[in-house]
Design an enzyme around this catalytic site. Structure first.
Site, PDB file in Angstrom:
ATOM      1  N   CYS A   1      -0.344 -24.427  36.252  1.00 36.99           N
ATOM      2  CA  CYS A   1       0.406 -23.427  37.027  1.00 36.99           C
ATOM      3  C   CYS A   1      -0.459 -22.999  38.232  1.00 36.99           C
ATOM      4  O   CYS A   1      -1.565 -22.483  38.044  1.00 36.99           O
ATOM      5  CB  CYS A   1       0.728 -22.219  36.141  1.00 36.99           C
ATOM      6  SG  CYS A   1       1.365 -22.676  34.513  1.00 36.99           S
TER       7      CYS A   1
ATOM      8  N   CYS B   1      -2.300 -19.614  38.605  1.00 32.48           N
ATOM      9  CA  CYS B   1      -2.980 -19.003  37.452  1.00 32.48           C
ATOM     10  C   CYS B   1      -4.489 -19.232  37.422  1.00 32.48           C
ATOM     11  O   CYS B   1      -4.968 -20.372  37.406  1.00 32.48           O
ATOM     12  CB  CYS B   1      -2.360 -19.517  36.154  1.00 32.48           C
ATOM     13  SG  CYS B   1      -3.044 -18.640  34.729  1.00 32.48           S
TER      14      CYS B   1
ATOM     15  N   CYS C   1      -6.956 -23.080  29.960  1.00 35.61           N
ATOM     16  CA  CYS C   1      -5.595 -23.537  29.651  1.00 35.61           C
ATOM     17  C   CYS C   1      -5.324 -24.897  30.304  1.00 35.61           C
ATOM     18  O   CYS C   1      -5.604 -25.092  31.482  1.00 35.61           O
ATOM     19  CB  CYS C   1      -4.583 -22.504  30.151  1.00 35.61           C
ATOM     20  SG  CYS C   1      -2.886 -22.984  29.765  1.00 35.61           S
TER      21      CYS C   1
ATOM     22  N   CYS D   1       0.941  -5.699  24.720  1.00 31.54           N
ATOM     23  CA  CYS D   1       1.226  -7.121  24.968  1.00 31.54           C
ATOM     24  C   CYS D   1      -0.066  -7.926  24.933  1.00 31.54           C
ATOM     25  O   CYS D   1      -1.007  -7.616  25.665  1.00 31.54           O
ATOM     26  CB  CYS D   1       1.848  -7.323  26.341  1.00 31.54           C
ATOM     27  SG  CYS D   1       3.199  -6.219  26.690  1.00 31.54           S
TER      28      CYS D   1
ATOM     29  N   CYS E   1      11.275 -11.314  26.518  1.00 30.22           N
ATOM     30  CA  CYS E   1      10.701 -10.766  27.747  1.00 30.22           C
ATOM     31  C   CYS E   1      10.545 -11.949  28.691  1.00 30.22           C
ATOM     32  O   CYS E   1       9.740 -12.848  28.416  1.00 30.22           O
ATOM     33  CB  CYS E   1       9.348 -10.116  27.451  1.00 30.22           C
ATOM     34  SG  CYS E   1       8.455  -9.630  28.943  1.00 30.22           S
TER      35      CYS E   1
ATOM     36  N   ARG F   1      10.456  -4.677  34.699  1.00 29.14           N
ATOM     37  CA  ARG F   1       9.054  -4.258  34.795  1.00 29.14           C
ATOM     38  C   ARG F   1       8.434  -4.636  36.133  1.00 29.14           C
ATOM     39  O   ARG F   1       8.449  -5.808  36.528  1.00 29.14           O
ATOM     40  CB  ARG F   1       8.237  -4.879  33.650  1.00 29.14           C
ATOM     41  CG  ARG F   1       6.779  -4.393  33.679  1.00 29.14           C
ATOM     42  CD  ARG F   1       6.003  -4.763  32.417  1.00 29.14           C
ATOM     43  NE  ARG F   1       6.717  -4.325  31.245  1.00 29.14           N
ATOM     44  CZ  ARG F   1       7.201  -5.142  30.317  1.00 29.14           C
ATOM     45  NH1 ARG F   1       7.015  -6.433  30.411  1.00 29.14           N
ATOM     46  NH2 ARG F   1       7.860  -4.668  29.285  1.00 29.14           N
TER      47      ARG F   1
ATOM     48  N   CYS G   1       4.117  -7.290  21.539  1.00 30.51           N
ATOM     49  CA  CYS G   1       4.587  -8.377  22.393  1.00 30.51           C
ATOM     50  C   CYS G   1       3.456  -9.387  22.482  1.00 30.51           C
ATOM     51  O   CYS G   1       2.289  -8.983  22.586  1.00 30.51           O
ATOM     52  CB  CYS G   1       4.918  -7.837  23.782  1.00 30.51           C
ATOM     53  SG  CYS G   1       5.401  -9.123  24.953  1.00 30.51           S
TER      54      CYS G   1
HETATM   55  N1  SAM Z   1       0.130 -19.091  28.820  1.00 30.59           N
HETATM   56  C1  SAM Z   1       1.253 -18.305  28.577  1.00 30.59           C
HETATM   57  C2  SAM Z   1       2.417 -18.658  29.441  1.00 30.59           C
HETATM   58  O1  SAM Z   1       2.252 -19.181  30.540  1.00 30.59           O
HETATM   59  O2  SAM Z   1       3.543 -18.420  29.020  1.00 30.59           O
HETATM   60  C3  SAM Z   1       0.994 -16.839  28.665  1.00 30.59           C
HETATM   61  C4  SAM Z   1       0.147 -16.222  29.733  1.00 30.59           C
HETATM   62  S1  SAM Z   1       0.695 -16.360  31.411  1.00 30.59           S
HETATM   63  C5  SAM Z   1      -0.728 -15.764  32.205  1.00 30.59           C
HETATM   64  C6  SAM Z   1       1.955 -15.122  31.606  1.00 30.59           C
HETATM   65  C7  SAM Z   1       2.586 -14.968  32.968  1.00 30.59           C
HETATM   66  O3  SAM Z   1       1.725 -14.269  33.857  1.00 30.59           O
HETATM   67  C8  SAM Z   1       2.941 -16.212  33.749  1.00 30.59           C
HETATM   68  O4  SAM Z   1       4.117 -16.802  33.312  1.00 30.59           O
HETATM   69  C9  SAM Z   1       3.110 -15.656  35.151  1.00 30.59           C
HETATM   70  O5  SAM Z   1       4.450 -15.265  35.369  1.00 30.59           O
HETATM   71  C10 SAM Z   1       2.185 -14.433  35.168  1.00 30.59           C
HETATM   72  N2  SAM Z   1       1.044 -14.672  36.068  1.00 30.59           N
HETATM   73  C11 SAM Z   1      -0.029 -15.431  35.810  1.00 30.59           C
HETATM   74  N3  SAM Z   1      -0.884 -15.457  36.864  1.00 30.59           N
HETATM   75  C12 SAM Z   1      -0.313 -14.683  37.821  1.00 30.59           C
HETATM   76  C13 SAM Z   1      -0.697 -14.324  39.140  1.00 30.59           C
HETATM   77  N4  SAM Z   1      -1.801 -14.785  39.708  1.00 30.59           N
HETATM   78  N5  SAM Z   1       0.111 -13.499  39.842  1.00 30.59           N
HETATM   79  C14 SAM Z   1       1.253 -13.029  39.274  1.00 30.59           C
HETATM   80  N6  SAM Z   1       1.665 -13.342  38.028  1.00 30.59           N
HETATM   81  C15 SAM Z   1       0.895 -14.160  37.315  1.00 30.59           C
HETATM   82 FE1  SF4 Z   2      -1.787 -21.514  31.163  1.00 31.52          FE
HETATM   83 FE2  SF4 Z   2      -1.861 -19.713  33.078  1.00 31.52          FE
HETATM   84 FE3  SF4 Z   2       0.126 -21.482  33.034  1.00 31.52          FE
HETATM   85 FE4  SF4 Z   2      -0.006 -19.529  31.138  1.00 31.52          FE
HETATM   86  S1  SF4 Z   2       0.327 -19.268  33.309  1.00 31.52           S
HETATM   87  S2  SF4 Z   2       0.419 -21.719  30.829  1.00 31.52           S
HETATM   88  S3  SF4 Z   2      -2.245 -19.339  30.914  1.00 31.52           S
HETATM   89  S4  SF4 Z   2      -2.066 -21.945  33.342  1.00 31.52           S
END
Ligand code: SAM
Ligand code: SF4
Ligand code: DTB
Length: 327
Positions: free
Chosen positions: A69, A72, A65, A109, A200, A272, A140
């Site tokens: 973030c 992530c 991606c 989901c 959500c 949740r 979802c």
């Molecule tokens: N890329 C899309 C987005 O960011 O909207 C969808 C997938 S993203 C992985 C979905 C959510 O997972 C993120 O917004 C975050 O809140 C949660 N998330 C991701 N990595 C995480 C982590 N290491 N610990 C807790 N929550 C996490």
């Molecule tokens: Fe990409 Fe992870 Fe951020 Fe979702 S949370 S936009 S998968 S970097």
């Protein structure tokens, strides 16, 4: 003996969409027992207190991606050992969806590590959403940012929920993500809402934010014209290789307080208990349920990180006398 059921409960309090930050902080600052009692009281006005929904997650496109973030494991900016894979075949998604249904899930989901899907990727999702819905599961997806026309296309496919988190407060946001703005997220959420898809939306705690940031995140969510129907509260899962692989962990009681305040502010929503359960004791999870969490992710995997085994969740539900919401 059932102590109180939804039908016996007091008149429901009206939903509030104009929370002042000071009032949210008052909730956070109140004695733990007072806060949990209030949350449980509100919870019982709107929900069956002994029922929890199980949703199952599947990462249908993993890693690579372009967003940054900091929490992530799927971001290209960090060197993690995530198994990157392209969009899964519909047949494989359906095998996972059927298995989730057999294990008691009512919502399926699907997450894709995209910044925002292309038109082609949205079209690829249409038959997947239709087929998962045909299994009798709520659908979802979380695919990143969406335009209004993309949201409408997904609505036409019968999509029930779109997950897109605000993640944290507007003030703390720039500490976590630089590649898209808070407003970008709000715009996507507006597009989803306008298309008639259930929203959500929640966030992550434990990233080094303050209590005021947690309060501001919840105020952003609760002050939307309509509360998100689902509010995932994630505890940060520290993943090696991400900038958040180490740091001071949030006290679990502060996490439970966050769940309780979310329940009080958005009484009719699903709250949740999302990522982070693997690191939580059974007792901590039980307090989250008492604080008003009424949904979890089931299955031994979240998107890329572990989740408690199904047997452990079943044993905990049996101990607590919790039954699984069956739709
Ligand atoms: N890329 C899309 C987005 O960011 O909207 C969808 C997938 S993203 C992985 C979905 C959510 O997972 C993120 O917004 C975050 O809140 C949660 N998330 C991701 N990595 C995480 C982590 N290491 N610990 C807790 N929550 C996490
Ligand atoms: Fe990409 Fe992870 Fe951020 Fe979702 S949370 S936009 S998968 S970097
Ligand atoms: C949400 O708020 N939490 C889920 C779901 N929405 C998509 C994702 C949690 C991901 C945890 C880290 C991982 O497994 O990659």
């Amino acid at each position: 003996m059932t102590l109180q059921t939804v039908s016996e409960s007091d008149t429901k309090s009206p939903l509030n969409h104009s929370w002042a930050l000071a009032d949210v902080l008052d909730l956070f600052n109140s004695p733990f027992n007072d806060l949990l009692f209030k949350a449980q009281t509100v919870h019982r006005q709107f929900h069956d207190a002994n029922e929890v929904q199980i949703a199952t997650l599947l990462s249908i496109k993993t890693g690579g991606c372009p967003e940054d973030c900091k929490y992530c494991p799927q971001s290209v900016h960090y060197d993690t050992d995530v198994d990157t894979h392209a969009l899964m075949d519909i047949d494989d998604v359906l095998i996972a969806a059927k298995a989730a249904k057999e294990q008691g899930a009512t919502r399926f989901c699907m997450g894709a590590a995209w910044r925002s899907p292309t038109e082609r990727q949205v079209e690829q999702m249409v038959p997947v959403i239709e087929a998962v819905g045909d299994l009798g599961l709520e659908t979802c997806v979380t695919l990143g940012m969406l335009s209004d026309s993309q949201a409408s296309r997904l609505a036409d496919a019968g999509l029930d929920y779109y997950n897109h988190n605000l993640d944290t407060s507007p003030d703390f946001y720039s500490e976590i993500i630089s590649t898209r703005t808070y407003q970008d997220r709000l715009d996507t959420l507006d597009n989803v809402r306008d298309a008639g898809i259930n929203v959500c939306c929640g966030g992550i705690v434990g990233m080094g934010e303050s209590r005021a940031d947690r309060a501001k995140l919840l105020a952003e969510l609760a002050n939307m014209p309509k509360h998100p129907e689902s509010v995932p509260i994630n505890m940060l899962v520290r993943v090696a290789g991400t900038p958040m692989e180490s740091g001071e962990d949030l006290d679990i009681f502060e996490f439970i307080r966050t769940v309780a305040v979310a329940r009080i502010m958005m009484p009719a929503s699903w709250v949740r208990l999302s990522a982070g359960r693997t690191e939580m004791t059974r007792e901590a999870q039980s307090l989250c349920f008492f604080a008003g969490a009424n949904s979890i992710f089931g299955g031994d995997r979240l998107l890329t990180t572990p989740n408690p085994e199904e047997d452990a969740d079943k044993a905990l539900f049996d101990t607590l006398g919790i039954s699984t919401y069956s739709g």
